[in-house]
Design an enzyme around this catalytic site. Structure first.
Site, PDB file in Angstrom:
ATOM      1  N   HIS A 148      30.827  26.410   8.220  1.00 47.07           N
ATOM      2  CA  HIS A 148      30.800  27.221   9.450  1.00 47.07           C
ATOM      3  C   HIS A 148      32.036  28.126   9.513  1.00 47.07           C
ATOM      4  CE1 HIS A 148      29.904  27.845  13.854  1.00 47.07           C
ATOM      5  NE2 HIS A 148      31.201  28.124  13.841  1.00 47.07           N
ATOM      6  N   GLU A 149      33.214  27.508   9.393  1.00 47.33           N
ATOM      7  CA  GLU A 149      34.451  28.291   9.487  1.00 47.33           C
ATOM      8  C   GLU A 149      34.581  29.253   8.306  1.00 47.33           C
ATOM      9  OE1 GLU A 149      35.697  28.317  12.248  1.00 47.33           O
ATOM     10  OE2 GLU A 149      34.954  26.414  13.060  1.00 47.33           O
ATOM     11  N   HIS A 188      32.921  32.491   9.179  1.00 48.73           N
ATOM     12  CA  HIS A 188      33.783  33.387   9.965  1.00 48.73           C
ATOM     13  C   HIS A 188      34.815  34.056   9.058  1.00 48.73           C
ATOM     14  CE1 HIS A 188      32.261  32.338  13.870  1.00 48.73           C
ATOM     15  NE2 HIS A 188      32.629  31.080  13.806  1.00 48.73           N
ATOM     16  N   HIS A 194      33.319  36.713   6.848  1.00 46.80           N
ATOM     17  CA  HIS A 194      33.015  37.864   7.704  1.00 46.80           C
ATOM     18  C   HIS A 194      34.296  38.697   7.905  1.00 46.80           C
ATOM     19  CE1 HIS A 194      30.967  39.197  11.776  1.00 46.80           C
ATOM     20  NE2 HIS A 194      31.056  40.188  10.910  1.00 46.80           N
TER      21      HIS A 194
HETATM   22 ZN   LIG Z   1      32.190  29.547  15.212  1.00 47.15          ZN
END
Ligand SMILES: [Zn+2]
Length: 602
Positions: free
Chosen positions: A389-390, A393, A396
């Site tokens: 998940h991290e 980010h 991105h």
């Molecule tokens: Zn998040």
């Protein structure tokens, strides 16, 4: 009990390397002085930007550059502070960074009003006169949209002066719920007396002992119900503030005002609510399955969080998790994988727990630094999900910062959670392809289903309630506790269906949801989760063009409007299709999960 180490006892290779931001604290402190001087220089530029295109360029870049220096300093201080919040040196540096934030805000506060004081024509003439301003066109276009919602200087001053007063209801809500409410003593799983809190409530609701869940639920709501009129008053005032602000700024509604921030049209919200309402039968099926598997005569609202599959017989060391993450994300292509590997190799991740370290996990950094990840690693499947998940980010951020100039080097919240949740979806798919143990498969499937329930269904329910009370208040209805509870209770029953016993307490759930003070924020959780499910499927289709369209979204930053960025990635969030695809995935996984869970129960 495992001992949590001191910060100084953590092996260096498991900590992040912040020397690439500032070589040491002395370099940080020297920069504070530089930024203070730079602030004074920028403050002196007031009143100059409209003189020529060259002046507009000079002033705009000076303001942006000051913010850029500030961000670097701020990021260093907050990362340092988060690694050990009990460290007085970094508490101090973090405090100095916050003070500097206020200094810079004051030194640049005239910039946007000066730009907006220009007519659209006058501003465009300045931009056209200076070729270097072409790279800032979109920035000015976005800013320019506020022109018709900006008031006279005197009116703006009045509103700014009253902003603290406008915040009073949400502050009162926080103080009341975080500081003043005292919850009763209840029994935990082992039969120990424990003082209930919101945090502990979440833990007790996952208990496998029905009595523990029921007791926690009843005890928690007994306190909220004592204060329901006070909570109605704070929420009603908050809603009035949103409605009032929208009206004086010439928006059609509070919703339109809130969504205009990211230029999201109303149709995105309405499509979400309508499509979710068309798929409530899937949630009802899931709820009924829960009741069946748990073997309960009645399913209550407090039975929705206890694990139905038990703990997974799957655990990973951090090293194993790194390898799994690389394999799960391989579908995003060799460049993506190489950049993930770099995060692992270059100490971009602060891995393990230590005393005083901030809890949870996040991805941080800014335009001129590499992305950083804070974790509190546990050898679990849950931690592997957090890692990917991290990483979503961080990648991105990486792709945006290496493909966009500084002025477009960030991204809005509307698109942010899509990158992280897409990675979680890719991991789910990878695990389902590689894990054959039915217990593990059931756990992975349920992880997805629970996430979907909590994000798509629950946040849309919140969004519907939020919109209803704003509309009612705008139409002159007074938002009393009874009025809100009556609607909330019915809405809750509508969402979960007849499979759940409608405990009267749940009608007052609105009293304890802080998000109702965030002004039309929650719908983005639901749209983001659904979009991520659809994007993951496109990536997994093996079509390189679809994968590249996704990578282009990661590279776009804020260079275009969020909805346009997502459209180019392959998801039109003004249409229901992306939601339909997500519901089809939910249904498929629910079908497999039902089969497995029933077999495992035998
Ligand atoms: Zn998040």
């Amino acid at each position: 009990m495992k001992q949590i180490p001191q910060r100084t006892e953590v092996p260096t290779e498991l900590t992040w390397d912040l020397t690439t931001i500032y070589s040491d604290d002395a370099a940080f402190k020297a920069d504070i002085q530089t930024i203070k001087q730079q602030s004074e220089q920028v403050a002196a530029l007031k009143g100059q930007l409209a003189e020529s295109g060259a002046d507009l360029y000079r002033v705009t870049t000076a303001v942006l550059d000051l913010n850029r220096q500030l961000e670097r300093l701020y990021v260093y201080a907050s990362l340092k502070n988060d690694q050990d919040t009990s460290n007085a040196t970094y508490q101090d540096l973090s405090g100095q960074a916050s003070n500097l934030l206020a200094t810079v805000a004051a030194a640049t506060s005239w910039f946007e009003p000066e730009v907006l004081a220009l007519s659209q024509d006058a501003l465009q003439k300045l931009i056209d006169a200076e070729p270097r301003l072409a790279a800032y066109q979109h920035l000015f276009d976005v800013l320019g949209k506020q022109r018709e919602h900006t008031l006279s200087v005197a009116e703006e001053k009045l509103l700014a002066g009253a902003s603290d007063i406008f915040d009073a209801s949400s502050k009162t809500y926080s103080v009341l719920s975080d500081a003043d409410l005292v919850f009763p003593i209840v029994q935990d799983e082992q039969g120990n007396d424990v003082r209930l809190s919101e945090g502990l409530y979440g833990v007790l609701l996952q208990s496998t002992t029905p009595k523990v869940r029921e007791q926690a639920f009843k005890a928690l709501y007994s306190v909220y119900q004592q204060f329901r009129h006070t909570f109605a008053s704070t929420l009603a005032s908050e809603v009035k503030t949103h409605n009032f602000t929208a009206q004086v700024r010439h928006y059609g509604s509070a919703r339109e005002a809130a969504m205009s921030g990211n230029d999201i049209p109303a149709v995105v919200y309405d499509t979400l609510v309508k499509t979710v309402n068309g798929h409530l039968d899937s949630l009802h099926k899931y709820v009924n399955l829960r009741k069946e598997i748990l073997g309960l005569p009645e399913l209550h609202m407090y039975d929705l969080y206890t694990p139905i599959t038990g703990e997974p017989s799957l655990s990973y060391t951090y090293e194993e998790a790194q390898q799994e993450a690389l394999k799960a994300l391989a579908v995003l292509g060799p460049d993506y994988v190489a950049n993930v590997q770099k995060m692992f190799d270059n100490r971009a991740i602060d891995v393990v727990e230590n005393r005083g370290k901030r809890t949870g996990a996040y991805s941080g950094g800014m335009y001129d630094t590499k992305p950083y990840i804070l974790l509190n690693w546990q050898d679990s499947l849950e931690s592997l999900f957090t890692l990917v998940h991290e990483m979503g980010h961080s990648m991105h951020s990486h792709y945006t910062r290496t493909n966009q100039p500084y002025q477009y080097g960030d991204y809005s919240i509307f698109v942010a959670e899509i990158a992280s949740t897409t990675n979680e979806n890719l991991l789910t798919d990878y695990l389902l392809k590689t894990q054959t143990d039915p217990q593990v498969r059931a756990y992975v499937l349920n992880h997805y289903l629970d996430g979907f329930k909590g994000t798509v269904y629950r946040q849309t329910q919140f969004a519907e309630f939020e919109d209803y009370i704003h509309q009612q208040a705008a139409a002159g209805q007074s938002l009393t506790a009874d009025f809100m509870s009556e609607f909330y209770g019915k809405l809750n029953q509508h969402y979960y269906g007849d499979g759940v016993v409608s405990d009267p307490q749940i009608a007052d759930e609105w009293t304890r949801i802080p998000h109702f003070y965030y002004n039309y924020y929650v719908y983005q959780y639901a749209t983001g989760f659904a979009a991520a499910t659809t994007l993951a499927q496109r990536i997994l289709s093996g079509d390189v063009a679809k994968r590249d369209a996704y990578l282009n979204y990661l590279k776009a930053g804020s260079s275009a409007l969020p909805l346009d960025v997502m459209r180019q990635a392959g998801v039109d969030m003004a249409q229901p299709d992306y939601l339909q695809t997500a519901f089809a995935t939910f249904d498929d996984r629910l079908a497999e999960f039902s089969k497995l869970a029933r077999e495992l129960k035998k």
